[in-house]
Motif scaffolding. Structure first.
Motif, PDB file in Angstrom:
ATOM      1  N   SER A 256       0.832  -1.192   0.000  1.00 41.88           N
ATOM      2  CA  SER A 256       0.000   0.000   0.000  1.00 41.88           C
ATOM      3  C   SER A 256       0.876   1.255   0.000  1.00 41.88           C
ATOM      4  CB  SER A 256      -0.883  -0.029   1.246  1.00 41.88           C
ATOM      5  OG  SER A 256      -1.894   0.920   1.130  1.00 41.88           O
ATOM      6  N   ASN A 257       0.430   2.276  -0.746  1.00 38.10           N
ATOM      7  CA  ASN A 257       1.104   3.582  -0.754  1.00 38.10           C
ATOM      8  C   ASN A 257       2.539   3.559  -1.263  1.00 38.10           C
ATOM      9  OD1 ASN A 257      -1.083   5.145   0.312  1.00 38.10           O
ATOM     10  ND2 ASN A 257      -0.731   4.085   2.244  1.00 38.10           N
TER      11      ASN A 257
ATOM     12  N   ARG B  59      -5.675  -1.618  -5.899  1.00 36.17           N
ATOM     13  CA  ARG B  59      -6.172  -0.275  -6.230  1.00 36.17           C
ATOM     14  C   ARG B  59      -4.984   0.625  -6.512  1.00 36.17           C
ATOM     15  NH1 ARG B  59     -10.247  -2.423  -5.595  1.00 36.17           N
ATOM     16  NH2 ARG B  59     -12.243  -1.870  -4.640  1.00 36.17           N
TER      17      ARG B  59
ATOM     18  N   LYS C 270      -3.949   4.808  -7.674  1.00 36.89           N
ATOM     19  CA  LYS C 270      -4.381   6.154  -8.031  1.00 36.89           C
ATOM     20  C   LYS C 270      -3.382   6.769  -9.005  1.00 36.89           C
ATOM     21  CE  LYS C 270      -2.166   8.740  -4.263  1.00 36.89           C
ATOM     22  NZ  LYS C 270      -2.354   9.417  -2.972  1.00 36.89           N
TER      23      LYS C 270
ATOM     24  N   ILE D  48      -8.970   6.601 -10.361  1.00 42.20           N
ATOM     25  CA  ILE D  48      -8.712   5.491  -9.454  1.00 42.20           C
ATOM     26  C   ILE D  48      -8.970   4.218 -10.246  1.00 42.20           C
ATOM     27  CG2 ILE D  48      -9.454   4.344  -7.336  1.00 42.20           C
ATOM     28  CD1 ILE D  48     -10.533   7.236  -6.521  1.00 42.20           C
TER      29      ILE D  48
ATOM     30  N   SER E 109       0.128   2.936  -5.507  1.00 41.48           N
ATOM     31  CA  SER E 109      -0.798   1.900  -5.051  1.00 41.48           C
ATOM     32  C   SER E 109      -1.578   2.418  -3.848  1.00 41.48           C
ATOM     33  CB  SER E 109      -0.031   0.642  -4.666  1.00 41.48           C
ATOM     34  OG  SER E 109       0.969   0.959  -3.711  1.00 41.48           O
ATOM     35  N   LEU E 110      -2.870   2.113  -3.796  1.00 40.06           N
ATOM     36  CA  LEU E 110      -3.709   2.511  -2.660  1.00 40.06           C
ATOM     37  C   LEU E 110      -3.910   1.337  -1.702  1.00 40.06           C
ATOM     38  CD1 LEU E 110      -6.472   4.609  -4.457  1.00 40.06           C
ATOM     39  CD2 LEU E 110      -4.623   5.450  -3.011  1.00 40.06           C
ATOM     40  N   SER E 111      -3.531   0.146  -2.181  1.00 41.09           N
ATOM     41  CA  SER E 111      -3.643  -1.056  -1.352  1.00 41.09           C
ATOM     42  C   SER E 111      -2.533  -1.997  -1.802  1.00 41.09           C
ATOM     43  CB  SER E 111      -5.004  -1.723  -1.562  1.00 41.09           C
ATOM     44  OG  SER E 111      -5.085  -2.245  -2.879  1.00 41.09           O
TER      45      SER E 111
ATOM     46  N   GLY F 198      -8.343   1.571   0.568  1.00 39.16           N
ATOM     47  CA  GLY F 198      -7.493   2.588  -0.039  1.00 39.16           C
ATOM     48  C   GLY F 198      -8.245   3.816  -0.506  1.00 39.16           C
ATOM     49  N   VAL F 199      -9.548   3.653  -0.805  1.00 36.43           N
ATOM     50  CA  VAL F 199     -10.320   4.798  -1.292  1.00 36.43           C
ATOM     51  C   VAL F 199     -10.863   5.572  -0.084  1.00 36.43           C
ATOM     52  CG1 VAL F 199     -12.134   5.572  -2.837  1.00 36.43           C
ATOM     53  CG2 VAL F 199     -10.921   3.449  -3.316  1.00 36.43           C
ATOM     54  N   THR F 200      -9.966   6.324   0.534  1.00 33.00           N
ATOM     55  CA  THR F 200     -10.319   7.084   1.741  1.00 33.00           C
ATOM     56  C   THR F 200     -10.966   8.415   1.359  1.00 33.00           C
ATOM     57  OG1 THR F 200      -8.206   8.203   1.739  1.00 33.00           O
ATOM     58  CG2 THR F 200      -8.323   6.130   2.939  1.00 33.00           C
TER      59      THR F 200
ATOM     60  N   VAL G 103      -8.590  10.603  -0.501  1.00 41.69           N
ATOM     61  CA  VAL G 103      -8.433  10.292  -1.929  1.00 41.69           C
ATOM     62  C   VAL G 103      -9.622  10.821  -2.717  1.00 41.69           C
ATOM     63  CG1 VAL G 103      -8.306   8.419  -3.621  1.00 41.69           C
ATOM     64  CG2 VAL G 103      -6.956   8.292  -1.534  1.00 41.69           C
TER      65      VAL G 103
END
Lengths: 224, 224
Positions: free
Chosen positions: B39-40, B60, B62, B77, B101-103, B173-175, B178
């Motif tokens: 992630s990230n 996921r 972004k 996304i 990466s978001l996850s 990941g889709v906070t 985001v």
DNA sequence: GTATCGACTTCGCCTAGATGAAGTTGATAA
DNA sequence: TTATCAACTTCATCTAGGCGAAGTCGATAC
């Protein structure tokens, strides 16, 4: 030259048809129709079936969106030798945007049908279309970036720099209101921003002309 | 199935390669490389030479832009079975955007070089690419329209409607941060807007789920 | 159980830029 | 020469939404 040859010569200078076989061009040109618009006439509307690809022989055209309250956002301003509304020619969809003349303009329209055939017959033409569309996507990404990540004064500074390299963005029809709509702001705020750029020593301006005095200052305000 | 066949089967479901000849796909797949990101993690940066086209097996991602102060705007996304960063594969340019990466994510990367060859060899593939790019341009125009012509509450309402048809926009990941960056606003303002939508009777929500109660109300706030 | 931590919410204040009104300017026409 | 008109500028006021601070919540770790 015969009228047709003038037209072929003109078409062969367009980004889509550079170095194109003249026999194919002759065939293309035979389907083209000529239109004359006065200033501020609607050329076509969003959502309508597309007539074809448009070419500007002479004049200025704005491509824009409207919201239900009638507020406008100008996506692009086109001028001599530019083409617009190519997308429906490739995907058979409706017009994605509205188009209006900003000055008295002479346009040509090339029916959509011709294009898809050309793409399937000529791999190099297809490649060219793909390159053009890729550049379009890059340009739109840049537009989104500028609208979301930069303040009005930065956008105005960038616009002034753009004007210096693109005569289409100067002259008849390109009023403060059009520029404001392009930069997603108001004519008043443009005035204020220009005055600030002047006070910073970057430009001098009157209502007809913007002159860059210190490009380095302007670029630093533009964050470039 | 052999591992390669699983991969071919997977590739054949991507928008670029639907109904593609399996021998060609086998050739393509032989050049693909697999990457795993936590992630990230940064996948690539804007301005770098592009490695290739990316495919998401699972996870996921972004796609975003940064300004010099570090403020971020999320352009899109992506999730399972999506592809991204195709543009450099067509025009040989650098990456137009950043990707993160978001996850935890598993990705495949297909080198650019392969594409241009395929375009010149296969007119129908070229046509498909042109259609995809045309759709992309339409999508970007819509994004600009929404950002410039509609208020935050309208954009949030539209996002909630979009979520209902696109599971990628929900989940890990889709906070709020985001979503805020995607809608060019802040997490606080998203909270406020969601509360307003709830008070209007359009939705109910907690920090994990947004549920549409009255789609008609939501659509009217969304001006659709 | 309790501590920790990141995501989310709420609130108050603040500012960029929108809006409306009142000029100013300069081009065109009578 | 003067009248008209659209584009532009300036200023005062207003507001959507940004921002910082102070919670709250819920998941994971201990």
């Amino acid at each position: 030259m015969k009228p047709d040859d003038i037209l072929i010569d003109y078409f062969s200078k367009l980004v889509y048809f550079e170095n194109f076989d003249h026999n194919v061009l002759r065939e293309l040109v035979s389907h083209a129709q000529r239109f004359v618009f006065a200033s501020n006439e609607i050329i076509f509307l969003e959502g309508e079936p597309a007539k074809g690809l448009w070419l500007i022989e002479q004049g200025r055209v704005k491509i824009y969106k409207l919201n239900p309250e009638g507020r406008e956002h100008v996506l692009r301003i086109f001028g001599d030798k530019d083409t617009f509304n190519d997308i429906p020619a490739f995907d058979n969809g409706v017009n994605p945007v509205n188009a209006m003349s900003l000055s008295d303009s002479t346009l040509w329209m090339l029916p959509c049908a011709i294009f898809q055939d050309l793409i399937l017959r000529d791999a190099h033409f297809a490649m060219r279309v793909i390159r053009i569309l890729s550049q379009r996507v890059r340009g739109l990404i840049t537009q989104i970036e500028e609208l979301t990540l930069y303040s009005v004064i930065v956008r105005v500074a960038r616009f002034v720099l753009k004007q210096a390299n693109d005569p289409v963005l100067i002259g008849e029809g390109v009023t403060r209101a059009v520029i404001a709509s392009y930069l997603a702001t108001t004519p008043q705020t443009i005035s204020t921003a220009l005055r600030e750029l002047e006070q910073a020593g970057a430009i001098v301006f009157d209502r007809h002309r913007i002159m860059i005095i210190r490009e380095d200052i302007l670029r630093s305000i533009a964050m470039l």
